[in-house]
Design an enzyme around this catalytic site. Structure first.
Site, short mmCIF file in Angstrom:
data_model
loop_
_atom_site.label_atom_id
_atom_site.label_comp_id
_atom_site.label_asym_id
_atom_site.label_seq_id
_atom_site.Cartn_x
_atom_site.Cartn_y
_atom_site.Cartn_z
N LEU A 28 0.85 -1.19 0.00
CA LEU A 28 0.00 0.00 0.00
C LEU A 28 0.88 1.24 0.00
O LEU A 28 1.75 1.38 0.85
CB LEU A 28 -0.90 0.00 1.24
CG LEU A 28 -1.83 -1.21 1.38
CD1 LEU A 28 -2.48 -1.23 2.76
CD2 LEU A 28 -2.90 -1.19 0.29
N GLY A 41 -1.05 13.73 28.55
CA GLY A 41 -0.52 14.96 29.17
C GLY A 41 0.12 15.89 28.15
O GLY A 41 -0.04 17.11 28.21
N ILE A 42 0.84 15.31 27.20
CA ILE A 42 1.49 16.11 26.14
C ILE A 42 0.42 16.86 25.35
O ILE A 42 0.55 18.05 25.06
CB ILE A 42 2.31 15.19 25.18
CG1 ILE A 42 3.49 14.55 25.91
CG2 ILE A 42 2.74 15.94 23.92
CD1 ILE A 42 4.63 15.48 26.26
N ASN A 92 2.71 5.22 17.52
CA ASN A 92 1.37 4.80 17.11
C ASN A 92 1.12 5.21 15.66
O ASN A 92 1.74 6.16 15.18
CB ASN A 92 0.31 5.42 18.02
CG ASN A 92 0.38 4.85 19.43
OD1 ASN A 92 0.89 3.74 19.63
ND2 ASN A 92 -0.11 5.58 20.40
N GLU A 189 -15.52 4.89 30.61
CA GLU A 189 -14.52 4.81 31.69
C GLU A 189 -15.20 4.87 33.07
O GLU A 189 -14.82 4.15 33.98
CB GLU A 189 -13.50 5.96 31.55
CG GLU A 189 -12.56 5.74 30.36
CD GLU A 189 -11.86 7.01 29.86
OE1 GLU A 189 -10.97 6.86 29.00
OE2 GLU A 189 -12.19 8.13 30.30
N LEU A 224 -19.44 13.23 27.34
CA LEU A 224 -20.43 12.40 26.64
C LEU A 224 -20.33 12.59 25.12
O LEU A 224 -21.35 12.60 24.43
CB LEU A 224 -21.84 12.79 27.11
CG LEU A 224 -22.09 12.79 28.63
CD1 LEU A 224 -23.42 13.44 28.96
CD2 LEU A 224 -22.05 11.35 29.17
N SER A 249 -12.98 15.08 13.03
CA SER A 249 -12.21 14.05 13.74
C SER A 249 -12.29 14.32 15.23
O SER A 249 -12.00 15.42 15.68
CB SER A 249 -10.74 14.09 13.29
OG SER A 249 -9.94 13.37 14.22
N ASP A 255 -8.70 15.54 25.38
CA ASP A 255 -7.51 16.26 25.89
C ASP A 255 -7.71 17.77 25.77
O ASP A 255 -7.31 18.53 26.66
CB ASP A 255 -6.26 15.84 25.10
CG ASP A 255 -5.92 14.37 25.29
OD1 ASP A 255 -6.18 13.85 26.39
OD2 ASP A 255 -5.41 13.74 24.34
N GLY A 290 -7.64 14.67 11.46
CA GLY A 290 -6.51 13.97 12.08
C GLY A 290 -6.42 14.19 13.57
O GLY A 290 -7.43 14.19 14.28
N1 ATP Z 1 -19.23 14.81 17.80
C1 ATP Z 1 -18.99 15.85 18.62
N2 ATP Z 1 -19.61 17.03 18.43
C2 ATP Z 1 -19.40 18.09 19.25
N3 ATP Z 1 -18.55 18.05 20.30
C3 ATP Z 1 -17.89 16.90 20.54
C4 ATP Z 1 -18.06 15.73 19.72
N4 ATP Z 1 -17.28 14.73 20.20
C5 ATP Z 1 -16.62 15.27 21.27
N5 ATP Z 1 -17.00 16.54 21.49
C6 ATP Z 1 -16.54 17.46 22.54
O1 ATP Z 1 -15.38 16.96 23.18
C7 ATP Z 1 -15.65 16.63 24.56
C8 ATP Z 1 -14.90 15.37 24.94
O2 ATP Z 1 -15.31 14.34 24.07
P1 ATP Z 1 -15.39 12.79 24.47
O3 ATP Z 1 -16.47 12.56 25.47
O4 ATP Z 1 -15.46 12.05 23.19
O5 ATP Z 1 -13.98 12.61 25.21
P2 ATP Z 1 -13.05 11.31 25.32
O6 ATP Z 1 -13.89 10.07 25.13
O7 ATP Z 1 -12.31 11.46 26.57
O8 ATP Z 1 -12.11 11.55 24.07
P3 ATP Z 1 -10.60 11.06 23.78
O9 ATP Z 1 -10.75 10.02 22.73
O10 ATP Z 1 -9.94 12.30 23.29
O11 ATP Z 1 -10.05 10.54 25.08
C9 ATP Z 1 -17.17 16.55 24.65
O12 ATP Z 1 -17.63 16.81 25.96
C10 ATP Z 1 -17.60 17.61 23.64
O13 ATP Z 1 -17.47 18.91 24.18
MG MG Z 2 -10.44 10.52 27.06
#
Ligand code: ATP
Ligand code: MG
Length: 317
Positions: A28, A41-42, A92, A189, A224, A249, A255, A290
């Protein structure tokens, strides 16, 4: 002067590329790769920098890839402390399949670290000042037992600093035994922490209230995704919706959100205001492809929208 200090115990070189179409068994041709320094943290430190402020990023890294990792950190112009280990920093791989628009994320295990190698991080924590914010985000590498989080929490309490965690599993459970200032799990989590694989909104409030009543965290913010977050403190329980956007994305949303919350708290905002800003930062991160984190111009625009959206506040408990 007080500081925000982030810790990344298991950092990674994030290598991103694209291919026209992912198929098995064939060679590929990938586009030229983009390398970025990653790990919870970074990313929080990079997002704080994007928000126009600064923090100190402490990270474990070593080997040939660790040297490359540190050169990427230098390019980011972050204030950073490298705690050197003998194992090679992991790499990664994120591959975007252009034909389908789907992203594949391959995560490698980190190198095994010895107690002698991670102990200097505890010494750094032991020198923090009262009211410094210490942010621990991301996984622990092999060799670093979850109980270290209990030790860290004890040291931070003794120093009268503030511990913010975005960690999961046993490490989170160990941190909560001694207690933290703020935790930001996502729904799954929190579900694993309380042993509920089918966690729903009412369960979130109940679990968060229990955590606070037991003195395990001063504030609980459960993200959420596109729905926003639920924030619970001893005085408030609030659902804050995220602005409606076309997410490109969601990598780095959590973070960016944490960076926004911590930065506002550090500057003296209350929990509700800080978490509203965090929501704007999380959503801002989803507007770019990305692994891009939040950009300040998007954040400012989205923050106005969050302020205009009514938060859903439940009766105080
Ligand atoms: N599709 C979306 N549309 C709008 N806001 C979003 C979307 N996805 C994530 N967010 C924003 O980002 C915040 C954190 O997202 P999420 O709950 O997906 O965190 P996470 O699961 O800890 O993500 P990560 O994979 O970075 O650890 C949400 O509370 C929201 O403000
Ligand atoms: Mg997270």
């Amino acid at each position: 002067m007080n500081r925000i200090i982030t810790f990344t115990f298991n950092p990674a070189i994030d290598k991103s590329t694209t291919i026209d179409h992912l198929v098995p068994e064939k060679k590929l041709a990938c586009s030229p790769p983009v390398f970025e320094p990653g790990g919870g943290g970074i990313n929080v430190s990079r997002a704080i920098r994007n928000l126009g402020d600064h923090s100190t990023a402490v990270y474990l890294s070593g080997g040939y890839s660790g040297r490359f990792f540190s050169s990427l950190i230098e390019k980011e112009r972050l204030d950073a402390i490298n705690v050197t280990i003998s194992g090679a920093t992991r790499e990664n791989l994120v591959v975007m399949d252009v034909a389908t628009g789907q992203q594949y994320r391959f995560g490698m295990p980190g190198p095994t670290v010895s107690e002698k190698e991670w102990q200097p991080c505890l010494e750094i924590i032991n020198k923090c000042a009262a009211d410094d914010y210490l942010v621990i985000s991301g996984s622990l590498p092999p060799g670093m037992p979850p109980e270290v989080m209990g030790e860290i929490s004890t040291i931070v309490k003794k120093r009268k600093a503030k511990l913010v965690v975005d960690i999961a599993g046993d490490a989170l459970a160990c941190a909560l035994k001694t207690g933290v200032y703020l935790m930001k799990p996502n729904l799954s989590e929190l579900g694993s922490l309380i042993g509920n694989a089918h966690i729903t909104e009412p369960d979130v409030y109940q679990a968060a209230r229990q955590i606070i009543t037991r003195g395990q965290s001063t504030a609980v913010v459960v993200s959420l995704g596109g729905a926003g977050c639920i924030m619970v403190t001893k005085d408030e329980q609030v659902m804050i919706p995220a602005p409606l956007v076309k997410a490109i994305s969601t990598v780095g949303a959590g973070d960016s959100m944490l960076a926004g919350i911590v930065l506002k708290l550090f500057k003296g905002a209350g929990f509700l205001s800080a978490v509203r800003y965090g929501i704007a930062c999380g959503t801002a991160a989803t507007l770019h492809p990305g692994t891009a984190l939040c950009h300040i111009d998007d954040v400012e625009r989205l923050f106005q929208q969050v302020l205009n959206n009514a938060s859903v506040t439940m009766a105080t408990w």
